[in-house]
Design a protein around this motif. Structure first.
Motif, short mmCIF file in Angstrom:
data_model
loop_
_atom_site.label_atom_id
_atom_site.label_comp_id
_atom_site.label_asym_id
_atom_site.label_seq_id
_atom_site.Cartn_x
_atom_site.Cartn_y
_atom_site.Cartn_z
N TRP A 20 -5.82 6.20 11.61
CA TRP A 20 -4.46 5.72 11.34
C TRP A 20 -4.47 4.22 11.06
O TRP A 20 -3.72 3.74 10.22
CB TRP A 20 -3.56 6.03 12.53
CG TRP A 20 -2.15 5.63 12.29
CD1 TRP A 20 -1.20 6.32 11.61
CD2 TRP A 20 -1.52 4.42 12.73
NE1 TRP A 20 -0.02 5.63 11.60
CE2 TRP A 20 -0.18 4.46 12.28
CE3 TRP A 20 -1.94 3.31 13.45
CZ2 TRP A 20 0.72 3.43 12.53
CZ3 TRP A 20 -1.04 2.29 13.70
CH2 TRP A 20 0.27 2.36 13.24
N THR B 231 -0.68 4.17 5.65
CA THR B 231 0.23 5.21 5.19
C THR B 231 0.80 4.83 3.83
O THR B 231 0.64 3.71 3.36
CB THR B 231 1.38 5.40 6.17
OG1 THR B 231 2.12 4.17 6.23
CG2 THR B 231 0.89 5.76 7.56
N GLN B 232 1.49 5.75 3.23
CA GLN B 232 2.07 5.52 1.90
C GLN B 232 3.07 4.37 1.95
O GLN B 232 3.10 3.54 1.03
CB GLN B 232 2.75 6.79 1.42
CG GLN B 232 3.31 6.67 0.02
CD GLN B 232 3.95 7.97 -0.44
OE1 GLN B 232 4.06 8.93 0.31
NE2 GLN B 232 4.38 7.98 -1.67
N ARG C 79 3.08 1.75 3.94
CA ARG C 79 2.36 0.48 4.01
C ARG C 79 1.71 0.16 2.66
O ARG C 79 1.66 -1.00 2.25
CB ARG C 79 1.31 0.51 5.11
CG ARG C 79 1.94 0.25 6.47
CD ARG C 79 0.88 0.17 7.52
NE ARG C 79 0.71 1.52 8.03
CZ ARG C 79 -0.33 1.93 8.70
NH1 ARG C 79 -1.33 1.14 8.94
NH2 ARG C 79 -0.39 3.16 9.14
#
Length: 107
Positions: free
Chosen positions: A72, A77-78, A80
């Motif tokens: 993680w 993530t998308q 970010r």
């Protein structure tokens, strides 16, 4: 659309919802629903044993938990990614506009 898992419904004492979820999955996969009854063979249905952070670091889950936390942190993530991309675009735009603004201010 993703339903809650049948395991979650069983652990939450929602047997009918678990059966409905399994029937929907069987229908989506074009397979017949298996005969039998749902049986929980662990203590996840005990509310006092569910949802404790220290369980993530138990000997059985420690390695998996640490790997998931690491993944993680390393792979953004998308959301970010969009944020970093937007900041990069604004920085490039600023770098292109700065010489022109500096020329106007010097004149």
């Amino acid at each position: 659309w993703l339903p809650e898992s049948a395991r979650y419904h069983i652990a939450s004492d929602q047997t009918e919802k678990a059966l409905t979820t399994l029937e929907k999955i069987a229908l989506d996969n074009g397979k017949p629903m298996l005969l039998g009854r749902l049986v929980v063979d662990d203590d996840s249905s005990n509310p006092s044993r569910r949802g404790r952070i220290k369980d993530l670091l138990s000997p059985e889950l420690c390695r998996t938990s640490l790997l998931l936390w690491f993944i993680w942190l390393v792979y953004p993530t998308q959301l970010r990614s969009v944020g970093v991309g937007t900041c990069s675009a604004m920085a490039r735009l600023g770098a292109m506009v700065t010489p022109y603004v500096a020329q106007v201010l010097i004149l």
